[in-house]
Each structure stands twice: as structure tokens, then as C-alpha cells.
Design a protein around this motif. Structure first.
Motif, mmCIF file in Angstrom:
data_model
loop_
_atom_site.group_PDB
_atom_site.id
_atom_site.type_symbol
_atom_site.label_atom_id
_atom_site.label_comp_id
_atom_site.label_asym_id
_atom_site.label_seq_id
_atom_site.Cartn_x
_atom_site.Cartn_y
_atom_site.Cartn_z
ATOM 1 N N TYR A 85 0.820 -1.214 0.000
ATOM 2 C CA TYR A 85 0.000 0.000 0.000
ATOM 3 C C TYR A 85 0.853 1.264 0.000
ATOM 4 O O TYR A 85 0.392 2.342 -0.375
ATOM 5 C CB TYR A 85 -0.935 -0.001 1.206
ATOM 6 N N TRP A 86 2.087 1.159 0.460
ATOM 7 C CA TRP A 86 3.015 2.292 0.506
ATOM 8 C C TRP A 86 3.453 2.726 -0.892
ATOM 9 O O TRP A 86 3.959 3.839 -1.061
ATOM 10 C CB TRP A 86 4.257 1.900 1.313
ATOM 11 N N TRP A 87 3.272 1.862 -1.885
ATOM 12 C CA TRP A 87 3.736 2.123 -3.257
ATOM 13 C C TRP A 87 2.804 3.154 -3.875
ATOM 14 O O TRP A 87 1.742 2.830 -4.388
ATOM 15 C CB TRP A 87 3.723 0.826 -4.047
ATOM 16 N N SER A 88 3.215 4.409 -3.832
ATOM 17 C CA SER A 88 2.398 5.514 -4.346
ATOM 18 C C SER A 88 2.838 5.846 -5.766
ATOM 19 O O SER A 88 3.138 4.942 -6.543
ATOM 20 C CB SER A 88 2.525 6.715 -3.412
ATOM 21 N N GLY A 89 2.881 7.114 -6.122
ATOM 22 C CA GLY A 89 3.345 7.486 -7.460
ATOM 23 C C GLY A 89 4.738 6.942 -7.721
ATOM 24 O O GLY A 89 5.615 6.980 -6.851
ATOM 25 N N ILE A 90 4.964 6.435 -8.930
ATOM 26 C CA ILE A 90 6.223 5.751 -9.236
ATOM 27 C C ILE A 90 7.430 6.666 -9.077
ATOM 28 O O ILE A 90 8.496 6.229 -8.642
ATOM 29 C CB ILE A 90 6.174 5.129 -10.655
ATOM 30 N N SER A 91 7.296 7.952 -9.398
ATOM 31 C CA SER A 91 8.426 8.871 -9.251
ATOM 32 C C SER A 91 8.794 9.041 -7.775
ATOM 33 O O SER A 91 9.979 9.151 -7.429
ATOM 34 C CB SER A 91 8.117 10.220 -9.882
ATOM 35 N N LYS A 92 7.797 9.025 -6.906
ATOM 36 C CA LYS A 92 8.059 9.139 -5.472
ATOM 37 C C LYS A 92 8.748 7.883 -4.937
ATOM 38 O O LYS A 92 9.658 7.967 -4.107
ATOM 39 C CB LYS A 92 6.757 9.382 -4.713
ATOM 40 N N VAL A 93 8.320 6.740 -5.422
ATOM 41 C CA VAL A 93 8.951 5.484 -5.002
ATOM 42 C C VAL A 93 10.403 5.458 -5.451
ATOM 43 O O VAL A 93 11.310 5.145 -4.680
ATOM 44 C CB VAL A 93 8.179 4.273 -5.565
ATOM 45 N N ARG A 94 10.642 5.804 -6.705
ATOM 46 C CA ARG A 94 12.014 5.773 -7.225
ATOM 47 C C ARG A 94 12.917 6.774 -6.521
ATOM 48 O O ARG A 94 14.123 6.542 -6.395
ATOM 49 C CB ARG A 94 11.995 6.014 -8.732
ATOM 50 N N ALA A 95 12.346 7.846 -6.009
ATOM 51 C CA ALA A 95 13.154 8.870 -5.340
ATOM 52 C C ALA A 95 13.750 8.369 -4.027
ATOM 53 O O ALA A 95 14.770 8.905 -3.576
ATOM 54 C CB ALA A 95 12.311 10.114 -5.083
ATOM 55 N N VAL A 96 13.139 7.360 -3.412
ATOM 56 C CA VAL A 96 13.644 6.870 -2.132
ATOM 57 C C VAL A 96 14.381 5.540 -2.252
ATOM 58 O O VAL A 96 14.893 5.022 -1.253
ATOM 59 C CB VAL A 96 12.506 6.737 -1.092
#
Length: 232
Positions: A85-96
Motif C-alpha cells: 500500500y506504501w507504493w504511491s506514485g512511481i516517481s516518489k517510489v524511485r526517489a527513495v
């Protein structure tokens, strides 16, 4: 270069959700996985994690779990599972994501002579069983997403490359019958398919199956005894 896979670690280093409540195989399961991982994987290897990575509900709470994965040897490639459920927008995921850790969503990644594609998928209905309107909607959307990823992979693929697909849900029903997902894998010439989601002694236990020329690997960590599976 070796390609390994494991799925469904269900990490919870910022959540109070110990997996040990599901049985003895989950006692210290992450310690067992990391011990095996460090013993097998070298810096030029790839490890695929086919979803259900963290119990975190929000991205910031998944960072510690992702960092623990990122600190392990090899290049890591992730796809989303039904509990991520933590997997939000892909750009936000890739940023971390830590260095050397990648995630797939409607796209593909080429490393050496391998191309990797993948999407979450959804439950494939049994023959004659009806899907709810909501399930049918999600199912069709996931087929589109998988096709987008495989199309991107096809553009990256060169002669001699192997194409490996990742999907969280099994891409077939309990009888291993063909589905729109297996048809996509056949059409795009996928060599290997890695999936997870299934747990417990009553779930399907055929860990490797050949179908339409592709090898399918069930990689749920409890089904593997908390060790990595060599895919190629």
C-alpha cells in the motif's frame, strides 16, 4: 551474472506486524533470507523481488525496509504486490530507492543480456467462475499494464537477450490454464516468469513449471524455505 528471485518478504521494521504469527517458517525469516542472500549473490548478480515487500502503509514508513534490501549484494528489481500500500506514485517510489535498486511500472529494464518486465497482475478466475465487476476492471487494467511493460522490454531487447517477466499474482488459475497473462508471455517470447503471492501448505506447491516454452517460478519466500531461487 546470475539472476535470483524471491518474493513476499512482508518486511515490517517500522510496523508491528510480525510474520511469525503465520507459522514457524516465518520465525526470523528475514535473517534466513539475508544469510542465504549474502552467501550466494555477488555484485554483478540480479535479485528479483516479485511484490509484497513491506507491510508499511505509507512510503516514508517503507524506507527502512527498502534500505535493508538495498544494502544487500547485487542489483535489486522490485514490482508491486497486493499488500504494498506504501507504493504511491512511481516517481516518489524511485526517489527513495537505494542505489542499485530499481522498480518496474509500465516499463522495462535491461541489464547485460537480460531484459526485465513486470506488473502486479490480478487473480486469474477459475474456468466457469464469474468475476465481480471490480475484479474484472482491475484484471483488465493489469493486462494492459503488463502489455505496456512487455512492449517496452521488446524495444530494449537485442538478439540473444533473455526476457524475464515478473508478476506478483500467479498468471494462471489453480489448474495452470492459459490466461491473458500467459498469452502475453507467449506472444512476446518471454523466457522466464517469476511470481509469488501464494503461501501456506494448502497453496499450489509446484515451484517450477514449463508452459508454452517459458519456465514459471513460484518464489514466495516461505514456499522456498527462505532462500533465493536461481532463475538463470
Amino acid at each position: 551474472m546470475h539472476v535470483y528471485a524471491i518474493s513476499d518478504p512482508h518486511l515490517s521494521f517500522t510496523e508491528d506486524k510480525p510474520m511469525s504469527v503465520f507459522g514457524a517458517v516465518w520465525e526470523n525469516h528475514w535473517d534466513e533470507i539475508t544469510t542465504d542472500w549474502k552467501d550466494k549473490v555477488r555484485s554483478d548478480d540480479v535479485v528479483l523481488i516479485a511484490g509484497d515487500i513491506s507491510w508499511a502503509m505509507y512510503l516514508q514508513d517503507a524506507v527502512k525496509d527498502l534500505e535493508l534490501i538495498g544494502a544487500l549484494p547485487g542489483t535489486k528489481i522490485l514490482i508491486r504486490g497486493n499488500h504494498d500500500y506504501w507504493w504511491s506514485g512511481i516517481s516518489k517510489v524511485r526517489a527513495v530507492l537505494p542505489e542499485g535498486t530499481y522498480c518496474l511500472q509500465n516499463d522495462a529494464l535491461k541489464i547485460g543480456k537480460y531484459v526485465f518486465a513486470g506488473s502486479r497482475g490480478w487473480s486469474v478466475p477459475e474456468t466457469g467462475a464469474a468475476q465481480s465487476a471490480e475484479d474484472a476492471k482491475i484484471f483488465e487494467r493489469e493486462i494492459i499494464r503488463m502489455e505496456m511493460s512487455l512492449t517496452a522490454a521488446d524495444k530494449l531487447r537485442e538478439e540473444g537477450d533473455k526476457l524475464i517477466a515478473m508478476i506478483h499474482y500467479p498468471p494462471f488459475n489453480s489448474r495452470y490454464e492459459n490466461s491473458p497473462f500467459t498469452e502475453l508471455f507467449r506472444r512476446f517470447g518471454v523466457n522466464k516468469v517469476v511470481y509469488g503471492h501464494l503461501h501456506g501448505v494448502e497453496s499450489r506447491t509446484e515451484l517450477v513449471r514449463v508452459k508454452q516454452g517459458a519456465e514459471y517460478f513460484l518464489t514466495s519466500c516461505d514456499k522456498l524455505g527462505n532462500v533465493l531461487k536461481l532463475v538463470d
